[in-house]
Design a protein around this motif. Structure first.
Motif, PDB file in Angstrom:
ATOM      1  N   LEU A  10     -16.161   8.941 -17.870  1.00 28.90           N
ATOM      2  CA  LEU A  10     -17.414   8.329 -18.301  1.00 28.90           C
ATOM      3  C   LEU A  10     -18.394   8.176 -17.149  1.00 28.90           C
ATOM      4  O   LEU A  10     -18.002   7.829 -16.041  1.00 28.90           O
ATOM      5  CB  LEU A  10     -17.134   6.961 -18.924  1.00 28.90           C
ATOM      6  CG  LEU A  10     -16.281   6.995 -20.176  1.00 28.90           C
ATOM      7  CD1 LEU A  10     -15.914   5.584 -20.611  1.00 28.90           C
ATOM      8  CD2 LEU A  10     -17.012   7.723 -21.286  1.00 28.90           C
ATOM      9  N   VAL A  11     -19.656   8.452 -17.440  1.00 31.80           N
ATOM     10  CA  VAL A  11     -20.743   8.207 -16.493  1.00 31.80           C
ATOM     11  C   VAL A  11     -21.849   7.465 -17.240  1.00 31.80           C
ATOM     12  O   VAL A  11     -22.019   7.624 -18.453  1.00 31.80           O
ATOM     13  CB  VAL A  11     -21.303   9.505 -15.865  1.00 31.80           C
ATOM     14  CG1 VAL A  11     -20.266  10.176 -14.987  1.00 31.80           C
ATOM     15  CG2 VAL A  11     -21.817  10.455 -16.916  1.00 31.80           C
ATOM     16  N   GLN A  16     -26.232   7.828 -14.062  1.00 34.73           N
ATOM     17  CA  GLN A  16     -25.151   8.762 -13.720  1.00 34.73           C
ATOM     18  C   GLN A  16     -24.073   8.166 -12.812  1.00 34.73           C
ATOM     19  O   GLN A  16     -23.247   8.891 -12.265  1.00 34.73           O
ATOM     20  CB  GLN A  16     -25.706  10.061 -13.112  1.00 34.73           C
ATOM     21  CG  GLN A  16     -26.736  10.762 -13.989  1.00 34.73           C
ATOM     22  CD  GLN A  16     -26.225  11.015 -15.399  1.00 34.73           C
ATOM     23  OE1 GLN A  16     -25.178  11.631 -15.569  1.00 34.73           O
ATOM     24  NE2 GLN A  16     -26.935  10.532 -16.395  1.00 34.73           N
ATOM     25  N   ASN A  17     -24.058   6.856 -12.647  1.00 35.50           N
ATOM     26  CA  ASN A  17     -23.003   6.179 -11.894  1.00 35.50           C
ATOM     27  C   ASN A  17     -21.683   6.319 -12.659  1.00 35.50           C
ATOM     28  O   ASN A  17     -21.679   6.420 -13.887  1.00 35.50           O
ATOM     29  CB  ASN A  17     -23.377   4.701 -11.728  1.00 35.50           C
ATOM     30  CG  ASN A  17     -22.366   3.927 -10.920  1.00 35.50           C
ATOM     31  OD1 ASN A  17     -21.836   4.412  -9.932  1.00 35.50           O
ATOM     32  ND2 ASN A  17     -22.095   2.704 -11.341  1.00 35.50           N
ATOM     33  N   ASP A  18     -20.556   6.317 -11.950  1.00 41.43           N
ATOM     34  CA  ASP A  18     -19.267   6.468 -12.633  1.00 41.43           C
ATOM     35  C   ASP A  18     -18.323   5.283 -12.444  1.00 41.43           C
ATOM     36  O   ASP A  18     -17.130   5.395 -12.673  1.00 41.43           O
ATOM     37  CB  ASP A  18     -18.588   7.774 -12.204  1.00 41.43           C
ATOM     38  CG  ASP A  18     -18.187   7.772 -10.746  1.00 41.43           C
ATOM     39  OD1 ASP A  18     -18.559   6.835 -10.003  1.00 41.43           O
ATOM     40  OD2 ASP A  18     -17.497   8.721 -10.332  1.00 41.43           O
ATOM     41  N   CYS A  49     -22.262  -0.882 -16.229  1.00 44.60           N
ATOM     42  CA  CYS A  49     -22.494  -0.053 -15.039  1.00 44.60           C
ATOM     43  C   CYS A  49     -22.689  -0.954 -13.824  1.00 44.60           C
ATOM     44  O   CYS A  49     -23.463  -1.906 -13.859  1.00 44.60           O
ATOM     45  CB  CYS A  49     -23.725   0.824 -15.260  1.00 44.60           C
ATOM     46  SG  CYS A  49     -24.180   1.799 -13.812  1.00 44.60           S
ATOM     47  N   THR A  50     -21.988  -0.638 -12.738  1.00 44.83           N
ATOM     48  CA  THR A  50     -22.097  -1.456 -11.529  1.00 44.83           C
ATOM     49  C   THR A  50     -23.378  -1.190 -10.745  1.00 44.83           C
ATOM     50  O   THR A  50     -23.707  -1.944  -9.849  1.00 44.83           O
ATOM     51  CB  THR A  50     -20.880  -1.236 -10.596  1.00 44.83           C
ATOM     52  OG1 THR A  50     -20.798   0.149 -10.274  1.00 44.83           O
ATOM     53  CG2 THR A  50     -19.595  -1.707 -11.255  1.00 44.83           C
ATOM     54  N   ARG A  51     -24.111  -0.142 -11.094  1.00 46.15           N
ATOM     55  CA  ARG A  51     -25.365   0.162 -10.406  1.00 46.15           C
ATOM     56  C   ARG A  51     -26.580  -0.394 -11.157  1.00 46.15           C
ATOM     57  O   ARG A  51     -27.357  -1.149 -10.605  1.00 46.15           O
ATOM     58  CB  ARG A  51     -25.528   1.659 -10.196  1.00 46.15           C
ATOM     59  CG  ARG A  51     -26.815   1.998  -9.434  1.00 46.15           C
ATOM     60  CD  ARG A  51     -27.039   3.490  -9.272  1.00 46.15           C
ATOM     61  NE  ARG A  51     -25.973   4.081  -8.488  1.00 46.15           N
ATOM     62  CZ  ARG A  51     -25.632   5.367  -8.560  1.00 46.15           C
ATOM     63  NH1 ARG A  51     -26.256   6.179  -9.386  1.00 46.15           N
ATOM     64  NH2 ARG A  51     -24.669   5.847  -7.805  1.00 46.15           N
ATOM     65  N   CYS A  52     -26.738  -0.034 -12.434  1.00 47.62           N
ATOM     66  CA  CYS A  52     -27.962  -0.412 -13.154  1.00 47.62           C
ATOM     67  C   CYS A  52     -27.730  -1.465 -14.241  1.00 47.62           C
ATOM     68  O   CYS A  52     -28.686  -1.892 -14.881  1.00 47.62           O
ATOM     69  CB  CYS A  52     -28.631   0.819 -13.751  1.00 47.62           C
ATOM     70  SG  CYS A  52     -27.782   1.492 -15.204  1.00 47.62           S
ATOM     71  N   THR A  53     -26.491  -1.854 -14.486  1.00 47.59           N
ATOM     72  CA  THR A  53     -26.059  -2.859 -15.470  1.00 47.59           C
ATOM     73  C   THR A  53     -26.233  -2.437 -16.922  1.00 47.59           C
ATOM     74  O   THR A  53     -26.184  -3.274 -17.822  1.00 47.59           O
ATOM     75  CB  THR A  53     -26.712  -4.249 -15.246  1.00 47.59           C
ATOM     76  OG1 THR A  53     -28.098  -4.181 -15.552  1.00 47.59           O
ATOM     77  CG2 THR A  53     -26.480  -4.750 -13.831  1.00 47.59           C
ATOM     78  N   GLU A  61     -10.494   0.974 -26.616  1.00 59.05           N
ATOM     79  CA  GLU A  61     -10.586   0.717 -25.183  1.00 59.05           C
ATOM     80  C   GLU A  61     -10.461   2.000 -24.368  1.00 59.05           C
ATOM     81  O   GLU A  61      -9.479   2.744 -24.526  1.00 59.05           O
ATOM     82  CB  GLU A  61      -9.507  -0.278 -24.770  1.00 59.05           C
ATOM     83  CG  GLU A  61      -9.678  -0.750 -23.364  1.00 59.05           C
ATOM     84  CD  GLU A  61      -8.838  -1.990 -23.077  1.00 59.05           C
ATOM     85  OE1 GLU A  61      -8.550  -2.200 -21.891  1.00 59.05           O
ATOM     86  OE2 GLU A  61      -8.502  -2.720 -24.000  1.00 59.05           O
ATOM     87  N   PRO A  62     -11.435   2.287 -23.499  1.00 55.25           N
ATOM     88  CA  PRO A  62     -11.338   3.457 -22.629  1.00 55.25           C
ATOM     89  C   PRO A  62     -10.176   3.303 -21.638  1.00 55.25           C
ATOM     90  O   PRO A  62      -9.837   2.192 -21.237  1.00 55.25           O
ATOM     91  CB  PRO A  62     -12.677   3.476 -21.886  1.00 55.25           C
ATOM     92  CG  PRO A  62     -13.586   2.614 -22.684  1.00 55.25           C
ATOM     93  CD  PRO A  62     -12.708   1.602 -23.342  1.00 55.25           C
ATOM     94  N   ALA A  63      -9.587   4.420 -21.258  1.00 60.32           N
ATOM     95  CA  ALA A  63      -8.478   4.420 -20.304  1.00 60.32           C
ATOM     96  C   ALA A  63      -9.007   4.413 -18.879  1.00 60.32           C
ATOM     97  O   ALA A  63     -10.101   4.929 -18.608  1.00 60.32           O
ATOM     98  CB  ALA A  63      -7.603   5.653 -20.520  1.00 60.32           C
ATOM     99  N   ARG A  64      -8.255   3.833 -17.982  1.00 61.21           N
ATOM    100  CA  ARG A  64      -8.622   3.921 -16.570  1.00 61.21           C
ATOM    101  C   ARG A  64      -8.549   5.374 -16.144  1.00 61.21           C
ATOM    102  O   ARG A  64      -7.659   6.109 -16.533  1.00 61.21           O
ATOM    103  CB  ARG A  64      -7.676   3.099 -15.705  1.00 61.21           C
ATOM    104  CG  ARG A  64      -7.933   1.628 -15.801  1.00 61.21           C
ATOM    105  CD  ARG A  64      -7.036   0.921 -14.834  1.00 61.21           C
ATOM    106  NE  ARG A  64      -7.339  -0.499 -14.816  1.00 61.21           N
ATOM    107  CZ  ARG A  64      -6.775  -1.341 -14.012  1.00 61.21           C
ATOM    108  NH1 ARG A  64      -5.848  -0.945 -13.157  1.00 61.21           N
ATOM    109  NH2 ARG A  64      -7.117  -2.621 -14.047  1.00 61.21           N
ATOM    110  N   GLY A  65      -9.491   5.746 -15.298  1.00 59.63           N
ATOM    111  CA  GLY A  65      -9.468   7.143 -14.951  1.00 59.63           C
ATOM    112  C   GLY A  65      -9.980   7.418 -13.616  1.00 59.63           C
ATOM    113  O   GLY A  65     -10.178   8.443 -13.134  1.00 59.63           O
TER     114      GLY A  65
END
Length: 65
Positions: A10-11, A16-18, A49-53, A61-65
């Motif tokens: 996921l991005v 485009q932060n991941d 998103c840790t960059r733009c929120t 639930e998405p898997a850790r990746g």
């Protein structure tokens, strides 16, 4: 943290932060709330998103990746 949905990493669609922070939110419905059954509503997983929120919602639930 990085996450995957299916086999896709996921991005953020905005920047485009991941990397994301994960949390959960309850999906309220009027009927259940009116009758006092909020506990019966489903939960959704959200990734922030840790960059733009920007917040993305997921029913599974998405898997850790």
């Amino acid at each position: 943290m990085k996450y995957k949905a299916g086999n896709t990493t996921l991005v953020c669609p905005c920047c485009q932060n991941d990397t994301f922070e994960k949390d959960y939110r309850q999906l309220n419905s009027r009927g259940a709330t009116f009758l006092g059954f909020d506990w019966a509503n489903r939960n959704a997983t959200i990734l922030i998103c840790t960059r733009c929120t920007h917040i993305s919602w997921f029913m599974e639930e998405p898997a850790r990746g």
